[in-house]
Design an enzyme around this catalytic site. Structure first.
Site, PDB file in Angstrom:
ATOM      1  N   PRO A 272      17.133   5.119  -9.654  1.00 23.57           N
ATOM      2  CA  PRO A 272      16.462   3.952  -9.071  1.00 23.57           C
ATOM      3  C   PRO A 272      15.351   4.353  -8.104  1.00 23.57           C
ATOM      4  O   PRO A 272      15.478   5.350  -7.388  1.00 23.57           O
ATOM      5  CB  PRO A 272      17.592   3.258  -8.315  1.00 23.57           C
ATOM      6  CG  PRO A 272      18.494   4.379  -7.913  1.00 23.57           C
ATOM      7  CD  PRO A 272      18.419   5.415  -8.997  1.00 23.57           C
ATOM      8  N   GLY A 273      14.296   3.603  -8.113  1.00 22.99           N
ATOM      9  CA  GLY A 273      13.240   3.782  -7.126  1.00 22.99           C
ATOM     10  C   GLY A 273      13.153   2.484  -6.331  1.00 22.99           C
ATOM     11  O   GLY A 273      13.669   2.379  -5.213  1.00 22.99           O
ATOM     12  N   ARG A 274      12.564   1.492  -6.996  1.00 29.64           N
ATOM     13  CA  ARG A 274      12.306   0.204  -6.343  1.00 29.64           C
ATOM     14  C   ARG A 274      13.537  -0.379  -5.649  1.00 29.64           C
ATOM     15  O   ARG A 274      13.458  -0.832  -4.503  1.00 29.64           O
ATOM     16  CB  ARG A 274      11.817  -0.787  -7.408  1.00 29.64           C
ATOM     17  CG  ARG A 274      11.378  -2.135  -6.868  1.00 29.64           C
ATOM     18  CD  ARG A 274      11.092  -3.110  -8.011  1.00 29.64           C
ATOM     19  NE  ARG A 274      10.386  -2.476  -9.078  1.00 29.64           N
ATOM     20  CZ  ARG A 274       9.060  -2.363  -9.152  1.00 29.64           C
ATOM     21  NH1 ARG A 274       8.320  -2.863  -8.191  1.00 29.64           N
ATOM     22  NH2 ARG A 274       8.492  -1.771 -10.178  1.00 29.64           N
ATOM     23  N   ARG A 310      -0.076  -3.600  -5.819  1.00 28.00           N
ATOM     24  CA  ARG A 310       0.749  -4.332  -6.793  1.00 28.00           C
ATOM     25  C   ARG A 310       0.262  -5.739  -7.118  1.00 28.00           C
ATOM     26  O   ARG A 310       0.216  -6.111  -8.292  1.00 28.00           O
ATOM     27  CB  ARG A 310       2.211  -4.353  -6.332  1.00 28.00           C
ATOM     28  CG  ARG A 310       2.905  -2.998  -6.496  1.00 28.00           C
ATOM     29  CD  ARG A 310       4.347  -3.028  -6.031  1.00 28.00           C
ATOM     30  NE  ARG A 310       5.046  -4.241  -6.358  1.00 28.00           N
ATOM     31  CZ  ARG A 310       5.430  -4.594  -7.580  1.00 28.00           C
ATOM     32  NH1 ARG A 310       5.235  -3.784  -8.579  1.00 28.00           N
ATOM     33  NH2 ARG A 310       6.023  -5.748  -7.782  1.00 28.00           N
ATOM     34  N   TYR A 314      -0.584  -5.814 -11.003  1.00 26.47           N
ATOM     35  CA  TYR A 314       0.418  -6.459 -11.856  1.00 26.47           C
ATOM     36  C   TYR A 314       0.497  -7.970 -11.657  1.00 26.47           C
ATOM     37  O   TYR A 314       1.371  -8.603 -12.244  1.00 26.47           O
ATOM     38  CB  TYR A 314       1.827  -5.924 -11.521  1.00 26.47           C
ATOM     39  CG  TYR A 314       2.023  -4.444 -11.623  1.00 26.47           C
ATOM     40  CD1 TYR A 314       1.713  -3.754 -12.793  1.00 26.47           C
ATOM     41  CD2 TYR A 314       2.567  -3.731 -10.571  1.00 26.47           C
ATOM     42  CE1 TYR A 314       1.940  -2.383 -12.887  1.00 26.47           C
ATOM     43  CE2 TYR A 314       2.800  -2.362 -10.665  1.00 26.47           C
ATOM     44  CZ  TYR A 314       2.473  -1.706 -11.822  1.00 26.47           C
ATOM     45  OH  TYR A 314       2.712  -0.363 -11.920  1.00 26.47           O
ATOM     46  N   CYS A 340     -14.122  -4.566  -1.921  1.00 22.88           N
ATOM     47  CA  CYS A 340     -15.132  -5.226  -2.759  1.00 22.88           C
ATOM     48  C   CYS A 340     -14.670  -5.336  -4.202  1.00 22.88           C
ATOM     49  O   CYS A 340     -15.197  -4.664  -5.095  1.00 22.88           O
ATOM     50  CB  CYS A 340     -16.444  -4.455  -2.672  1.00 22.88           C
ATOM     51  SG  CYS A 340     -17.247  -4.791  -1.129  1.00 22.88           S
ATOM     52  N   TYR A 369       6.368   1.372  -4.290  1.00 23.40           N
ATOM     53  CA  TYR A 369       5.062   1.392  -4.947  1.00 23.40           C
ATOM     54  C   TYR A 369       4.001   0.719  -4.061  1.00 23.40           C
ATOM     55  O   TYR A 369       3.111   0.036  -4.541  1.00 23.40           O
ATOM     56  CB  TYR A 369       5.148   0.725  -6.339  1.00 23.40           C
ATOM     57  CG  TYR A 369       6.206   1.371  -7.202  1.00 23.40           C
ATOM     58  CD1 TYR A 369       5.983   2.599  -7.800  1.00 23.40           C
ATOM     59  CD2 TYR A 369       7.459   0.773  -7.374  1.00 23.40           C
ATOM     60  CE1 TYR A 369       6.973   3.224  -8.560  1.00 23.40           C
ATOM     61  CE2 TYR A 369       8.458   1.395  -8.119  1.00 23.40           C
ATOM     62  CZ  TYR A 369       8.199   2.613  -8.710  1.00 23.40           C
ATOM     63  OH  TYR A 369       9.180   3.236  -9.459  1.00 23.40           O
TER      64      TYR A 369
END
Ligand SMILES: Cc1ncc(COP(=O)(O)O)c(C=O)c1O
Length: 410
Positions: A272-274, A310, A314, A340, A369
């Site tokens: 697992p990361g998130r 993110r 996404y 910009c 992330y």
């Protein structure tokens, strides 16, 4: 359980008001709660009992030294995807025997370094990579452990950019090829078959694809066993979703014990990361200008998509809140950064009471992330990071300066 909540009128982490951290350390500022990091790790660990378990934290989610140390101290291993992450994992103190190296493009130098460090295994993602591993290990006369990443034909419902399974994916290999790879690895003198690896995607909320993957993994391990190929562990990857929904770990854990019951000594690895870090982090930002003359009202803030990509990359939705609760008539604003790019937005149609320039906002669930995907785009120094443990707030990465931005220019 959220470790960020209003105490009186002030959004706080535990007892520490976030506005005081924003004042002290300036913005944009990532703040992490150590209690939350520990809580997430232990809750995951406790959900998967009954067989040897190794949680390999996916460093890509957030590779800050002090943050990763929290997991290392709790006994975690690490999952890395580059030579840089491998070096960072070793520097943090993760035992090489608990480090897995994934990634579709490992170079021979990276492979050599991993073999030298005697890592737990390479999650091999192609036949060519396996052959390179065989060649390099033979040259070094050192054994390298292999876990083939299988791309099971399972659709995990998530954003197209975070799907890593299916026959269009660049990750892993299909079952037929995996089988040939295990046969090949068995004959390679300097390779040792260690495990089976799969990872379905990221931000997956349904337990169904994990349950399906376990069943396919079981069938595959049975076929390997028929050829007298045995494994030390099965690595079911990460991807557990974080957000409005919650993922049912009991369903997944139940499926794992059921499907793998004929191999009680087979270790279970999760990556697992998130799940471990997302909710433990908040990005603090200051309103630079309130721009209200046109058709839409904008709050221009000092964090940009270079700090937190993110939402732009996404379309990820992260709650944006005021650090000080206000009462009165609310109005609708879009929250945009200074970069910009038209994609540089953190929220649309956000309802806030009389926000003023100079005030602080917080972008929630930003621990995963967030910093790790940040860049210096627009020649913007990257943000600082603070870890809060009880009443203590510690700077765990200082803000970059202009000197940092130009340091590598030749
Ligand atoms: C092989 C592998 N393991 C683990 C992870 C971590 O995923 P997550 O942060 O969604 O848990 C990823 C993410 O891309 C991955 O590719």
């Amino acid at each position: 359980m959220s470790f960020f909540s209003y105490r009186g009128k002030s959004l706080s982490v535990g007892r520490v008001p976030l506005a005081s951290l924003a004042q002290k350390f300036k913005t944009p500022l990532y703040v992490y709660s150590q209690a939350s990091l520990m809580d997430q790790y232990l809750s995951l660990k406790n959900s998967f009992s009954g067989r040897p378990l190794l949680i390999c934290y996916a460093l890509k989610a957030n590779s800050n030294f002090s943050l990763c140390r929290v997991f290392k101290e709790l006994g975690a291993g690490a999952e890395v995807v580059s030579g840089g992450e491998l070096r960072q994992a070793l520097r943090i103190g993760f035992s090489p025997s608990k480090i897995l190296f994934s990634g579709v493009g490992k170079t021979r130098d990276e492979i050599r370094f991993g073999i030298k460090q005697k890592i737990l295994a390479f999650n091999v993602e192609s036949f060519e990579e396996l052959k390179a591993l065989g060649e390099v290990s033979a040259q070094m006369r050192l054994k390298a452990s292999v876990s083939v990443r299988i791309n099971f034909p399972i659709k995990a419902k998530t954003h197209p950019h975070t799907v890593t399974s299916g026959n269009l994916s660049k990750f892993g290999v299909n079952q037929k090829e995996a089988f040939l790879m295990y046969e090949w690895a068995r004959k390679a003198k300097w390779l040792k078959i260690a495990g089976l690896h799969c990872h379905l995607g990221s931000q997956v909320f349904s337990s169904k694809p994990y349950v399906q993957a376990a069943s396919l993994a079981k069938n595959f391990i049975r076929q390997l066993a028929m050829r007298k190929i045995s494994l030390s562990f099965v690595d079911m990857g990460g991807g557990f979703g974080v957000g409005d929904e919650t993922i049912d770990f009991s369903g997944i854990a139940g499926a794992y014990s059921q499907e793998f019951k004929e191999w009680p000594a087979l270790g279970l690895v999760l990556e697992p990361g998130r799940f471990l870090v997302a909710e433990s982090g908040i990005l603090l930002t200051r309103i630079v200008h309130v721009k209200a003359g046109g058709k839409r009202k904008f709050l221009i803030v000092d964090a940009g998509m270079n700090d937190f990509l993110r939402p732009a990359l996404y379309g990820a939705r992260h709650p944006v809140v005021s650090l000080e609760k206000k009462t009165g008539k609310a109005e609708i604003f879009d929250v945009a950064g200074p970069v910009c790019e038209s994609a540089d937005f953190f929220a649309r149609d956000l309802s806030l009471c009389a926000p003023k320039s100079g005030e602080f906002l917080g972008i929630l669930n930003a621990g995963a992330y967030g910093f790790s995907m940040s860049s210096q785009y627009n020649f913007r120094p990257r943000a600082s990071e603070v870890l809060v443990d009880g009443k203590t707030a510690r700077l765990i990465r200082r803000r970059e300066t202009f000197a940092d931005l130009i340091r590598s220019e030749a």
